[in-house]
Design an enzyme around this catalytic site. Structure first.
Site, PDB file in Angstrom:
ATOM      1  N   SER A  67       1.023 -29.064 104.669  1.00  0.00           N
ATOM      2  CA  SER A  67       1.262 -29.401 103.272  1.00  0.00           C
ATOM      3  C   SER A  67       1.723 -30.848 103.168  1.00  0.00           C
ATOM      4  CB  SER A  67       2.332 -28.470 102.679  1.00  0.00           C
ATOM      5  OG  SER A  67       2.513 -28.735 101.304  1.00  0.00           O
ATOM      6  N   ARG A  88       5.367 -14.567  96.293  1.00  0.00           N
ATOM      7  CA  ARG A  88       6.104 -14.247  95.062  1.00  0.00           C
ATOM      8  C   ARG A  88       5.611 -12.948  94.441  1.00  0.00           C
ATOM      9  NH1 ARG A  88       5.425 -20.075  94.425  1.00  0.00           N
ATOM     10  NH2 ARG A  88       7.460 -21.083  94.733  1.00  0.00           N
ATOM     11  N   ASN A 127      -1.447 -35.418  99.080  1.00  0.00           N
ATOM     12  CA  ASN A 127      -2.741 -36.105  99.141  1.00  0.00           C
ATOM     13  C   ASN A 127      -2.756 -37.376  98.305  1.00  0.00           C
ATOM     14  OD1 ASN A 127      -2.901 -33.083  99.080  1.00  0.00           O
ATOM     15  ND2 ASN A 127      -4.920 -33.486  99.922  1.00  0.00           N
ATOM     16  N   CYS A 128      -2.261 -37.262  97.092  1.00  0.00           N
ATOM     17  CA  CYS A 128      -2.356 -38.384  96.155  1.00  0.00           C
ATOM     18  C   CYS A 128      -1.513 -39.579  96.581  1.00  0.00           C
ATOM     19  CB  CYS A 128      -1.953 -37.937  94.754  1.00  0.00           C
ATOM     20  SG  CYS A 128      -3.050 -36.682  94.057  1.00  0.00           S
TER      21      CYS A 128
END
Length: 276
Positions: free
Chosen positions: A41, A24, A44-45
């Site tokens: 990607s 970006r 995780n949680c």
């Protein structure tokens, strides 16, 4: 907007976010992201909740794929590629293809390190044992879920009362596994005030979780390659069909140390106010 080549070591939350932010800020930069794992990607949680069944589809854990990064951001993501050495003078990263073993180098103008952390394994812990696990990434998740689905364990012991440990206690409980939680500190979630932790402990006890606070693990009993019991320092023995080890993480600083970077007082890479 000057054309530069940015190499990022490590994906997931840190590295993947840095890669998209770099795009970006600079539309013309060449951005290469190296990750030794198979997934760049993932959520995780959500890992414990997929194990517990609250998240039903594994695909929901995949935030973005290699193809997504290429199509949306023109970022060259190379999974299963491990950065093994940094030559700061020549501005080269030495890379190993984890699947073929092939060695290569990647030049850079800017290098971003996001190597993450490795689970801490006490001396008694051996994840080579069939039913002892850590939970750090998606392959760990797959191994734990496969064991639960296949073996249908009746009793589990979770060692470590931090966030991941508690989430795994909840997930195992949701699957009907009688679970005991062992925490070396006097309370679970040591980052919380004692009064708050005590309220959570009451909820755990009400749900039938066995709490063992202020006590450590002395060792484990193994039979035919499987843990069958966990011995605590107070003399208690907990029968176990599976064990989750969640006693913390250690910064993965091997690359940084070998490259001569300064290590901070807490064991991580020392940085300035801009995280450089």
């Amino acid at each position: 907007m000057t054309p530069v080549k940015i190499v990022i070591v490590g994906g997931v939350a840190g590295g993947a976010s840095a890669a998209t932010r770099a795009r970006r800020l600079n539309e013309s930069a060449e951005i290469v992201l190296l990750d030794k794992g198979p997934y760049v990607s993932f959520a995780n949680c959500g890992l414990p909740y997929y194990i517990g069944g609250r998240i039903a589809k594994r695909s929901k854990l995949l935030v973005a794929t290699q193809d997504d990064f290429k199509a949306k951001f023109r970022i060259d993501v190379r999974t299963r590629h491990e950065a093994v050495r940094i030559d700061r003078t020549a501005r080269l990263v030495h890379v190993r293809d984890c699947e073929t073993g092939r060695a290569s180098t990647e030049s850079y103008d800017k290098l971003i390190l996001a190597p993450g952390a490795d689970p801490v394994l006490p001396g008694w812990a051996d994840t080579g044992t069939a039913n002892m696990f850590v939970l750090r990434d998606l392959p760990d998740t797959d191994r734990i879920k496969a064991w639960l689905d296949r073996e249908k364990p009746a009793r589990a012991v979770v060692v470590g009362g931090g966030y991941i440990g508690l989430e795994m206690v909840e997930s195992l409980h949701m699957r009907g596994v009688a679970t005991s939680l062992v925490e070396l500190q006097p309370h679970i979630l040591p980052v919380m005030d004692d009064e708050m932790a005590a309220r959570l402990e009451r909820v755990l006890v009400e749900q039938g979780v066995g709490l063992h606070l202020g006590v450590g693990v002395e060792g484990v009993d193994v039979r035919e390659g499987r843990v069958v019991g966990v011995r605590l320092t107070d003399g208690t023995r907990l029968p176990a069909d599976m064990v989750i080890v969640s006693v913390g993480v250690r910064p993965n600083v091997k690359l940084a140390v070998e490259a001569g970077l300064e290590i901070g007082p807490c064991g991580g890479i020392a940085v300035n106010a801009q995280l450089q």
